[in-house]
Design a protein around this motif. Sequence first.
Motif, PDB file in Angstrom:
ATOM      1  N   SER A  15       0.134  -5.321   3.149  1.00  0.00           N
ATOM      2  CA  SER A  15      -1.121  -5.385   2.385  1.00  0.00           C
ATOM      3  C   SER A  15      -0.776  -5.076   0.937  1.00  0.00           C
ATOM      4  O   SER A  15      -0.216  -4.014   0.637  1.00  0.00           O
ATOM      5  CB  SER A  15      -2.135  -4.379   2.933  1.00  0.00           C
ATOM      6  N   LEU A  32      -8.211  -6.416   7.729  1.00  0.00           N
ATOM      7  CA  LEU A  32      -6.826  -5.984   7.947  1.00  0.00           C
ATOM      8  C   LEU A  32      -6.403  -6.202   9.391  1.00  0.00           C
ATOM      9  O   LEU A  32      -5.251  -6.578   9.671  1.00  0.00           O
ATOM     10  CB  LEU A  32      -6.666  -4.505   7.563  1.00  0.00           C
ATOM     11  N   LEU A  69      -8.746   3.509   0.924  1.00  0.00           N
ATOM     12  CA  LEU A  69      -7.414   3.391   1.523  1.00  0.00           C
ATOM     13  C   LEU A  69      -6.846   4.760   1.871  1.00  0.00           C
ATOM     14  O   LEU A  69      -6.215   4.943   2.929  1.00  0.00           O
ATOM     15  CB  LEU A  69      -6.473   2.655   0.570  1.00  0.00           C
ATOM     16  N   LEU A  85      -1.386  -4.734  -3.242  1.00  0.00           N
ATOM     17  CA  LEU A  85      -2.287  -4.398  -4.351  1.00  0.00           C
ATOM     18  C   LEU A  85      -1.611  -4.810  -5.655  1.00  0.00           C
ATOM     19  O   LEU A  85      -0.378  -4.914  -5.725  1.00  0.00           O
ATOM     20  CB  LEU A  85      -2.580  -2.896  -4.386  1.00  0.00           C
ATOM     21  N   VAL A 123       0.813  -1.210   0.000  1.00  0.00           N
ATOM     22  CA  VAL A 123       0.000   0.000   0.000  1.00  0.00           C
ATOM     23  C   VAL A 123       0.849   1.264   0.000  1.00  0.00           C
ATOM     24  O   VAL A 123       0.625   2.184  -0.787  1.00  0.00           O
ATOM     25  CB  VAL A 123      -0.969   0.002   1.208  1.00  0.00           C
ATOM     26  N   LEU A 141      -5.291  -7.108  -1.436  1.00  0.00           N
ATOM     27  CA  LEU A 141      -6.427  -6.176  -1.417  1.00  0.00           C
ATOM     28  C   LEU A 141      -7.130  -6.062  -2.765  1.00  0.00           C
ATOM     29  O   LEU A 141      -8.185  -5.430  -2.855  1.00  0.00           O
ATOM     30  CB  LEU A 141      -5.947  -4.782  -0.993  1.00  0.00           C
ATOM     31  N   ARG A 192     -11.857   1.253  -3.797  1.00  0.00           N
ATOM     32  CA  ARG A 192     -10.837   0.696  -2.912  1.00  0.00           C
ATOM     33  C   ARG A 192      -9.737   1.718  -2.621  1.00  0.00           C
ATOM     34  O   ARG A 192      -9.359   1.922  -1.465  1.00  0.00           O
ATOM     35  CB  ARG A 192     -10.245  -0.559  -3.559  1.00  0.00           C
ATOM     36  N   LEU A 238     -13.323  -4.119   5.383  1.00  0.00           N
ATOM     37  CA  LEU A 238     -11.926  -3.806   5.074  1.00  0.00           C
ATOM     38  C   LEU A 238     -11.104  -3.665   6.359  1.00  0.00           C
ATOM     39  O   LEU A 238     -10.028  -4.269   6.489  1.00  0.00           O
ATOM     40  CB  LEU A 238     -11.847  -2.511   4.259  1.00  0.00           C
ATOM     41  N   TYR A 292      -1.386  -9.791   2.648  1.00  0.00           N
ATOM     42  CA  TYR A 292      -2.848  -9.768   2.480  1.00  0.00           C
ATOM     43  C   TYR A 292      -3.154  -9.063   1.163  1.00  0.00           C
ATOM     44  O   TYR A 292      -2.747  -7.908   0.948  1.00  0.00           O
ATOM     45  CB  TYR A 292      -3.501  -9.023   3.652  1.00  0.00           C
TER      46      TYR A 292
END
Length: 598
Positions: free
Chosen positions: A203, A48, A91, A205, A13, A66, A87, A44, A64
Amino acid sequence: MATTNIDVNKQNVVDLLKSGKDHPFIIPEYQRPYAWSDDEIITLFDDLWEFSIERTTSESAKTYFLGSIVSFENDQGEKEIIDGQQRITSLFLLLRAVYTKLESEENKTKEINNFISKIQPALWLEDELTGEVDKTKTLLRSEVATDQGNEILRRILETGQTEKDAKDNYSHNFNKFVELYENKAVDNAMHMFQFINALLNYSILLPISADNQDTALTIFSTLNNRGLPLSDADIFKSLIYKKLTAGEKKSFAHKWKELEAEASKHGETIQSLFNYHMFYLRACDGDVKTTTSGVRKYFTEKGKNRLKPEIIDTLADSLNLWKVIRSGEILANESWSENKDILKVLDILVAYNNEFWKYPTIIYYNQHKDDPEFEGLFLKFLRKLCVLLVTRYLESPSISAVKGTVLKLNAAIIKTPEPEFVAGFKADTSEEDAMSLIVTPPRTMVRMLLKILAYDNQNQSELLPDKWEIEHIFPQKWDTSFFTLDSDETNKTLEHIGNKIPLEKPMNIRASNNYFDRKKEQYSKSAIAITQDFGKSNRVNWIPTDIKLRDKEITDQLTSLFAKWVDEYEPTPVPGVKPVPTPEQLEQIRQLRELGFI
């Protein structure tokens, strides 16, 4: 062949959001408004939180995922978000909420200072020399045309505050993140650092960056399984929006949102309205080609300038037709909208099994609704259109059977409210062939034929109920000890048009699979006159022989009605203009010449 460049590289992230310093994230005008609710926000956060706990107790919980973010770099060097706007916006709000809470701590530990320094470059631009952040320069900006919260999002990311009693989604979700953080911090103060660490660094992406908008949209359409993909209309909205002045944008956004809601209310979409309008513009240009580009390509064709701001008003006007057809609305100063004969034919056309009844209908309405004689002309036109569509589909049950004819008709409608067009069975269709086509129609045509029969009953003054089903008078399953019949032959006969009537769904359920004498009572209670007549008749039984007799009655009824509707449609000669003979008329003239009569 042009090459397409696509970059795919998973990132955590903090690294993904920090990349916004070189190419800021932008939610473009054509995207839909931010819409995440408590369900998505809580899910969400909780996911987390659970992941951050697992990381401290299990070696298997390393990262994790996302989800993906699909974007392309626009001419200004910004990353336009095609997929993942909900999303990535959430965030940013979550990180801003975490930053706000960390910043408010009086005793700033090493951990707090560390995470503050990590979050800052993920939210705002940093000065390259001093490392100080400018909170007025956020790395995410929303320009959604129909979202009044764009400025609210900017203000929240800048200040970390919301207006008192704010009702918008940005404010609500930011406050929800703050609340969730505070609730966890009360009981798990030490674990909160693990949560922030997991959010920022573990996390993951999957950013997918394309080199142009079309490629990004294609990727999105392929990957998307979470909601509605972007439509062509969303793209059109942004292209129009960009041309407007600041003062015009607010009015346009309001009109668009209003039209979107109105269209949905009446079973349409702005996308479908653009599609109908494309056929209208093609008709105006005399374009009768059966193979053409799609809606997006048509409206964005270079040099044509088809996307003007006033198109929103044009689409709103054309929606009036669908308000009548879909919802039975009565339009002010448009008496045709309460003409029962017109409404009945429109209800028949709705049962046609493809879209090609819609195009000549909307084109006729748009082009001639202001004609003083519109009501009478529209009725005759719709009836002949109905004959054309039914007969051509019975002869060849496919779109290709009517497509070319309809496109030519569309162009003819622009020139006159009484266009020449073919209707009825083809010249070489014998009476025997016509009967066979009507008696055993394609399944997709049965409902339309039953509507025609129902409305031809003089006692059917109102439109048919919304929910009715096709009832088999002789049951589809029968007791062989009661009726000794040839199974194969009877099964074929059961599907003849003569064995079918319309019946309201609740009554059809009660009628079940009974024989005629047990179903008559249900029929007699029907609000559909043709069915009610069956219930009140003196008949005792109904067997395959009766089906075949009714087949003949229906064939005669429909061919007679079709002939009547065609005969009623007699275009008024235009002074000084010689009528152009139809292909059928030209063939008849040729034959008469060969025989020496002319």
